[in-house]
Design an enzyme around this catalytic site. Structure first.
Site, PDB file in Angstrom:
ATOM      1  N   ASP A 267       0.876  -1.174   0.000  1.00 43.63           N
ATOM      2  CA  ASP A 267       0.000   0.000   0.000  1.00 43.63           C
ATOM      3  C   ASP A 267       0.914   1.225   0.000  1.00 43.63           C
ATOM      4  O   ASP A 267       2.138   1.107   0.162  1.00 43.63           O
ATOM      5  CB  ASP A 267      -0.885  -0.006   1.265  1.00 43.63           C
ATOM      6  CG  ASP A 267      -1.806   1.208   1.342  1.00 43.63           C
ATOM      7  OD1 ASP A 267      -2.425   1.565   0.327  1.00 43.63           O
ATOM      8  OD2 ASP A 267      -1.900   1.832   2.422  1.00 43.63           O
ATOM      9  N   SER A 268       0.280   2.405  -0.098  1.00 46.24           N
ATOM     10  CA  SER A 268       1.083   3.629  -0.012  1.00 46.24           C
ATOM     11  C   SER A 268       1.604   3.843   1.410  1.00 46.24           C
ATOM     12  O   SER A 268       2.616   4.511   1.598  1.00 46.24           O
ATOM     13  CB  SER A 268       0.220   4.827  -0.418  1.00 46.24           C
ATOM     14  OG  SER A 268      -0.901   4.916   0.439  1.00 46.24           O
TER      15      SER A 268
ATOM     16  N   CYS B 284     -11.091   2.609   0.072  1.00 42.84           N
ATOM     17  CA  CYS B 284      -9.709   2.985   0.379  1.00 42.84           C
ATOM     18  C   CYS B 284      -9.351   2.178   1.610  1.00 42.84           C
ATOM     19  O   CYS B 284     -10.125   2.141   2.579  1.00 42.84           O
ATOM     20  CB  CYS B 284      -9.591   4.476   0.665  1.00 42.84           C
ATOM     21  SG  CYS B 284      -7.952   4.965   1.256  1.00 42.84           S
TER      22      CYS B 284
ATOM     23  N   CYS C 104      -4.388  -1.707  -1.794  1.00 40.42           N
ATOM     24  CA  CYS C 104      -4.599  -0.283  -2.021  1.00 40.42           C
ATOM     25  C   CYS C 104      -5.541  -0.135  -3.217  1.00 40.42           C
ATOM     26  O   CYS C 104      -5.284  -0.713  -4.281  1.00 40.42           O
ATOM     27  CB  CYS C 104      -3.247   0.357  -2.322  1.00 40.42           C
ATOM     28  SG  CYS C 104      -3.338   2.061  -2.873  1.00 40.42           S
TER      29      CYS C 104
ATOM     30  N   HIS D  23      -7.346   2.690   3.869  1.00 39.12           N
ATOM     31  CA  HIS D  23      -7.138   3.446   5.106  1.00 39.12           C
ATOM     32  C   HIS D  23      -8.448   3.568   5.904  1.00 39.12           C
ATOM     33  O   HIS D  23      -8.416   3.753   7.123  1.00 39.12           O
ATOM     34  CB  HIS D  23      -6.644   4.870   4.796  1.00 39.12           C
ATOM     35  CG  HIS D  23      -5.190   4.978   4.468  1.00 39.12           C
ATOM     36  ND1 HIS D  23      -4.647   4.476   3.325  1.00 39.12           N
ATOM     37  CD2 HIS D  23      -4.156   5.545   5.163  1.00 39.12           C
ATOM     38  CE1 HIS D  23      -3.339   4.745   3.304  1.00 39.12           C
ATOM     39  NE2 HIS D  23      -3.023   5.383   4.416  1.00 39.12           N
TER      40      HIS D  23
ATOM     41  N   GLU E 104      -3.336   8.763   7.962  1.00 43.21           N
ATOM     42  CA  GLU E 104      -1.897   8.470   7.967  1.00 43.21           C
ATOM     43  C   GLU E 104      -1.195   9.263   9.074  1.00 43.21           C
ATOM     44  O   GLU E 104      -0.251   8.803   9.694  1.00 43.21           O
ATOM     45  CB  GLU E 104      -1.330   8.832   6.590  1.00 43.21           C
ATOM     46  CG  GLU E 104       0.033   8.285   6.285  1.00 43.21           C
ATOM     47  CD  GLU E 104       0.095   6.766   6.080  1.00 43.21           C
ATOM     48  OE1 GLU E 104      -0.832   6.187   5.493  1.00 43.21           O
ATOM     49  OE2 GLU E 104       1.090   6.179   6.529  1.00 43.21           O
TER      50      GLU E 104
HETATM   51  N1  DGL Z   1      -4.917   3.096   0.980  1.00 45.62           N
HETATM   52  C1  DGL Z   1      -4.936   3.554  -0.346  1.00 45.62           C
HETATM   53  C2  DGL Z   1      -6.155   3.246  -1.136  1.00 45.62           C
HETATM   54  O1  DGL Z   1      -6.798   2.250  -0.843  1.00 45.62           O
HETATM   55  C3  DGL Z   1      -4.183   4.792  -0.711  1.00 45.62           C
HETATM   56  C4  DGL Z   1      -4.501   6.064  -0.050  1.00 45.62           C
HETATM   57  C5  DGL Z   1      -3.553   7.112  -0.544  1.00 45.62           C
HETATM   58  O2  DGL Z   1      -2.335   6.915  -0.429  1.00 45.62           O
HETATM   59  O3  DGL Z   1      -4.034   8.133  -1.084  1.00 45.62           O
HETATM   60  O4  DGL Z   1      -6.494   3.914  -2.084  1.00 45.62           O
END
Ligand code: DGL
Length: 271
Positions: A13-14, A189, A76, A191, A157
């Site tokens: 993931d990021s 997402c 992600c 997150h 984050e």
């Molecule tokens: N967790 C990620 C997603 O599912 C990336 C969020 C990000 O880095 O903008 O899109």
């Protein structure tokens, strides 16, 4: 070289978002070891171009393959929408790639025919239109209403959740009229499961909040079973956490999720 069941699962993931998926994998597959890559040097992915995310994803896949992963989970949505097809072409064919979008689309098609479904995600995911295209292709009469919520991933984050600030930002986004009268909300997402309870309470627990972590873990388990790649050793596995840049919030979250100290290893994408 043949793939062996004892090889680890690669997850990326990021940043910390994919840990929600890694956590679900750990719950469902406790004997599998994981190599997690958080591309903290380049987050958020949600605001990046498709080309940039493809370049990062290819580099991360190279690292995970070199480290001997038997399967790669793109934990992600932004990277799944921008780079999944590319990775399936690029990575050796015997290493299966799992994205976070298809298992969620399948679940929505099974459970929400003829319903009004909302979706929140990054700009990259929403602009890619991949969820609406796939849900539309399923022909179940589902009305999908997508909203980009770009502040949420950077906020999470930074460790801002379950507090006044996060509550106000989330409430502001969810009051968008496109999300009125929905029966379910897709958290597109990885997150966002960290703010799932806040979202639930804003809807008074009246709608279904769909978080992909468990469906992804199930899709992974099915794949490993089908390919006879489940690890057979009943010993507690070691997990490795790589980050392209060290951040304290990442270390704190990884520790919180895994309830054990985690050793972060810095690994640049570019060497
Ligand atoms: N967790 C990620 C997603 O599912 C990336 C969020 C990000 O880095 O903008 O899109």
């Amino acid at each position: 070289m043949a793939i062996l069941p004892s090889q680890p699962i690669g997850v990326f993931d990021s940043g910390i978002g994919g840990l929600t998926v890694a956590h679900a994998i750990r719950q469902l597959l406790p004997f599998e070891s994981m190599i997690y890559f958080g591309d903290t040097a380049h987050l958020p992915y949600g605001d990046k171009s498709e080309a940039a995310i493809q370049a990062y994803s290819v580099k991360i896949a190279d690292i995970l393959v070199r480290k001997g992963c038997k399967v790669i989970v793109i934990a992600c949505n932004s990277a799944s929408s921008a780079a999944y097809e590319l990775l399936t072409e690029y990575v050796r064919k015997d290493i299966h790639i799992i994205n976070v979008i298809d298992p969620m689309v399948e679940l929505v098609l099974q459970q929400f025919g003829n319903k009004r479904v909302g979706l929140i995600g990054t700009k990259r995911t929403v602009q890619s239109d991949v969820y609406s295209r796939k849900i539309h292709e399923g022909k179940k009469g589902i009305q999908l209403h997508s909203l980009a919520t770009p502040l949420l991933a950077p906020m999470i984050e930074e460790g801002f959740f379950n507090n006044q600030i996060s509550h106000e930002i989330i409430a502001q986004y969810l009051s968008d009229e496109s999300l009125n009268n929905i029966d379910a909300l897709i958290l597109a997402c990885t997150h966002y499961p960290l703010i799932k309870n806040e979202i639930k309470s804003l809807y008074d627990n009246k709608i279904t909040i769909l978080d992909s972590s468990e469906v992804i873990a199930k899709a992974l388990k099915e794949h490993l079973e089908d390919e006879r790649l489940l690890n057979k050793l009943n010993t507690p596995p070691a997990h490795h956490f790589l980050v392209s840049d060290y951040t304290e919030s990442f270390e704190a979250s990884a520790r919180m999720f895994f309830q054990q100290p985690v050793q972060l290893e810095r690994h640049s994408l570019w060497n």
